[in-house]
Design an enzyme around this catalytic site. Sequence first.
Site, PDB file in Angstrom:
ATOM      1  N   TYR A   1       3.027  10.545   0.464  1.00  0.00           N
ATOM      2  CA  TYR A   1       4.123   9.904   1.029  1.00  0.00           C
ATOM      3  C   TYR A   1       5.354  10.437   0.441  1.00  0.00           C
ATOM      4  O   TYR A   1       5.867   9.832  -0.340  1.00  0.00           O
ATOM      5  CB  TYR A   1       4.002   8.257   1.402  1.00  0.00           C
ATOM      6  CG  TYR A   1       2.858   7.760   1.801  1.00  0.00           C
ATOM      7  CD1 TYR A   1       1.978   8.455   2.529  1.00  0.00           C
ATOM      8  CD2 TYR A   1       2.516   6.491   1.543  1.00  0.00           C
ATOM      9  CE1 TYR A   1       0.859   7.955   3.367  1.00  0.00           C
ATOM     10  CE2 TYR A   1       1.509   5.716   2.168  1.00  0.00           C
ATOM     11  CZ  TYR A   1       0.668   6.690   2.973  1.00  0.00           C
ATOM     12  OH  TYR A   1      -0.584   5.863   3.461  1.00  0.00           O
TER      13      TYR A   1
ATOM     14  N   ASP B   1       0.899  -1.215   0.172  1.00  0.00           N
ATOM     15  CA  ASP B   1       0.000  -0.122  -0.145  1.00  0.00           C
ATOM     16  C   ASP B   1       0.950   1.338  -0.042  1.00  0.00           C
ATOM     17  O   ASP B   1       2.002   1.306   0.618  1.00  0.00           O
ATOM     18  CB  ASP B   1      -0.903   0.188   1.172  1.00  0.00           C
ATOM     19  CG  ASP B   1      -1.866   1.262   1.407  1.00  0.00           C
ATOM     20  OD1 ASP B   1      -2.720   1.670   0.446  1.00  0.00           O
ATOM     21  OD2 ASP B   1      -1.300   2.309   2.132  1.00  0.00           O
TER      22      ASP B   1
ATOM     23  N   LYS C   1      -3.208   5.801  -3.592  1.00  0.00           N
ATOM     24  CA  LYS C   1      -4.503   6.697  -3.218  1.00  0.00           C
ATOM     25  C   LYS C   1      -4.663   7.829  -3.843  1.00  0.00           C
ATOM     26  O   LYS C   1      -3.750   7.963  -4.880  1.00  0.00           O
ATOM     27  CB  LYS C   1      -4.293   7.087  -1.655  1.00  0.00           C
ATOM     28  CG  LYS C   1      -3.804   5.968  -0.757  1.00  0.00           C
ATOM     29  CD  LYS C   1      -3.922   6.191   0.800  1.00  0.00           C
ATOM     30  CE  LYS C   1      -3.613   5.246   1.551  1.00  0.00           C
ATOM     31  NZ  LYS C   1      -2.341   4.673   1.421  1.00  0.00           N
TER      32      LYS C   1
END
Length: 336
Positions: free
Chosen positions: A51, A46, A77
Amino acid sequence: MSLKELLPGKLGYGTAPLGNMYRAIPDTEAAATVEAAWQQGVRYYDTAPFYGAGLAEERLGEVLSAKPRDAYVLSTKVGRVILDEPEEGARELGEKGGLFEHGNPNRMLHVWTAEATERSIEDSLARLRTDRLDVVWVHDIAQDFHGDQWLAKFEEARTGAFRVLSRLRDEGVIKAWGLGVNRTEPIELTLSLDEPRPDGFLLAGRYTLLDHEHALQRLLPMAQEQGVGMVVGGPYSSGVLAGGTHFEYQEAPAHIIERVTRLKDLAAKHGVSIKAAALQFSLAHPVTAAVVAGATKPGRIAEDRAALNETVPAAFWQELRAAGLVSPAAPLPHGA
């Protein structure tokens, strides 16, 4: 296909640390950690553009691009678009300010419209060096980033990202979608909608040994009733349950340290590692499909795998309940 059927195994690797969360990590160390996860049999990864402003996706893609694409499940995401220009001044990240100060310097747009969602997916595919995503989470449409404006952001996502991801799932482009958040309320609101429902959600930090009562009140009964699965992110509560000093991405306050000490003392009494207690607790709820734990050192992955397989005596769980360290409503392993 349910989330439990889609995800391979109970343990996934969460890549937030690869975005230089808290500290600058050498590229070689990041690559070695991803490789260690692969060697330990982890096949669910994931990540997110957020990030390190794309850094985690780039590092993950560098390693996974050499692996057979059909051999693993990949989720990322939407909600952040990374621009080819530097961020000017401090990033505005709500309660998470400074979290990725060592990541890429690129400016990020925080936007959940249909157009931004499609662009975000295209950019992630390029950074990850892959031709497809399996799961896409709608990222951070919650109070911790937006305060009183979170409902406006939710509405932007409802009319934008939700509809795009529902269409992509129906077309077979992705296999599943849902929300990836640190709060329960956006997921509860989504599950109450009449529009196409998500397949699951990634809930970070809200179903751990240290924080689970709120999720048990409304969210998890709703999810169980609707057959929606949960991935538990942050099972170590930002690290404080695994020997670190952070809770909720900040230095842990005194009352949390005191509770962790009680948990560790009880675990030591029964010869149980605190990591095993944390992972196995999060997995015990019937809604949970997997846990994703982050790491920046290769040896940590073997610890996580060992913790998952460790035998924890029923007496530990029973005493944990008797001591008031877990909610009476929380399912425990083996029906303890």
